[in-house]
Design a protein around this motif. Structure first.
Motif, PDB file in Angstrom:
ATOM      1  N   UNK A  41       0.760  -1.265   0.167  1.00  0.00           N
ATOM      2  CA  UNK A  41       0.082   0.111   0.051  1.00  0.00           C
ATOM      3  C   UNK A  41       1.000   1.110  -0.041  1.00  0.00           C
ATOM      4  N   UNK A  42       2.123   1.043  -0.015  1.00  0.00           N
ATOM      5  CA  UNK A  42       2.954   2.283   0.215  1.00  0.00           C
ATOM      6  C   UNK A  42       3.208   2.901   1.423  1.00  0.00           C
ATOM      7  N   UNK A  43       2.810   2.071   2.596  1.00  0.00           N
ATOM      8  CA  UNK A  43       2.991   2.579   3.922  1.00  0.00           C
ATOM      9  C   UNK A  43       4.678   2.455   4.455  1.00  0.00           C
ATOM     10  N   UNK A  44       5.134   2.999   4.969  1.00  0.00           N
ATOM     11  CA  UNK A  44       6.441   2.966   5.763  1.00  0.00           C
ATOM     12  C   UNK A  44       6.088   2.487   7.323  1.00  0.00           C
ATOM     13  N   UNK A  45       6.361   1.310   7.514  1.00  0.00           N
ATOM     14  CA  UNK A  45       6.008   0.808   8.921  1.00  0.00           C
ATOM     15  C   UNK A  45       7.302   1.216   9.682  1.00  0.00           C
ATOM     16  N   UNK A 117      -5.616   1.365  -5.509  1.00  0.00           N
ATOM     17  CA  UNK A 117      -4.472   2.170  -5.848  1.00  0.00           C
ATOM     18  C   UNK A 117      -4.014   1.302  -7.076  1.00  0.00           C
ATOM     19  N   UNK A 118      -4.505  -0.087  -7.300  1.00  0.00           N
ATOM     20  CA  UNK A 118      -3.931  -0.736  -8.426  1.00  0.00           C
ATOM     21  C   UNK A 118      -4.979  -0.952  -9.602  1.00  0.00           C
ATOM     22  N   UNK A 119      -6.137  -0.390  -9.420  1.00  0.00           N
ATOM     23  CA  UNK A 119      -7.112  -0.590 -10.429  1.00  0.00           C
ATOM     24  C   UNK A 119      -6.728  -0.035 -11.677  1.00  0.00           C
ATOM     25  N   UNK A 120      -6.843  -0.683 -12.837  1.00  0.00           N
ATOM     26  CA  UNK A 120      -6.263  -0.120 -14.006  1.00  0.00           C
ATOM     27  C   UNK A 120      -7.593   0.466 -14.849  1.00  0.00           C
TER      28      UNK A 120
END
Length: 146
Positions: A41-45, A117-120
């Motif tokens: 998801x692009x999160x930085x843990x 986020x990934x729906x094209x």
């Protein structure tokens, strides 16, 4: 750079949280998957928090004291979001909003965000948006009562 401005690399900073209770999947199983979902998801843990309990707290998931500690830790680590590894009820989301101003989501919302986020295609994006609305609808009930 203006005073108080922070620079960051990576996406939003997240703390992953899970309550390990008897009869449910263990934290050893859930946390690696949650970590990978957060990365996708692009999160930085920036931290992970696991609490062992006999049962999930019906209001705060963690106990009320532990959720306040989690909020303090999140603020100290400059986190933007807390991601829970189990589905949260509307009551739990509302209760946590009284303890923290951070965005709080659960595993299901994280997965829906990844799909969005990934729906094209337009059709794919609309299907994901519909699923998000259907998921959020019961969680919005009572949000505007005075």
């Amino acid at each position: 750079m203006p005073v108080g401005t922070k620079t960051r690399t990576g996406g939003p900073r997240a703390i992953l949280a899970y309550v390990d209770v008897p009869g449910a999947l263990s934290a050893k199983t859930v946390m690696p998957e949650l970590r990978e979902l957060a990365r996708t998801a692009g999160l930085q843990v920036v931290a992970e928090e696991v609490q062992k309990r006999k049962a999930v707290d019906h209001r705060y998931v963690f106990g009320s004291g532990r959720i306040q500690e989690l909020n303090l830790r999140a603020l100290q680590m400059d986190a933007d979001i807390i991601v829970f590894g189990r589905e949260l009820s509307s009551t739990q989301l509302r209760s946590m909003s009284t303890v923290t101003e951070l965005k709080v989501i659960d595993r299901t919302q994280l997965i829906l965000d990844i799909f969005a986020k990934h729906a094209r295609t337009r059709e794919g994006a609309l299907q994901v948006e519909l699923a998000q609305h259907e998921y959020l609808l019961p969680r919005l009930a009572g949000q505007w009562t005075h």
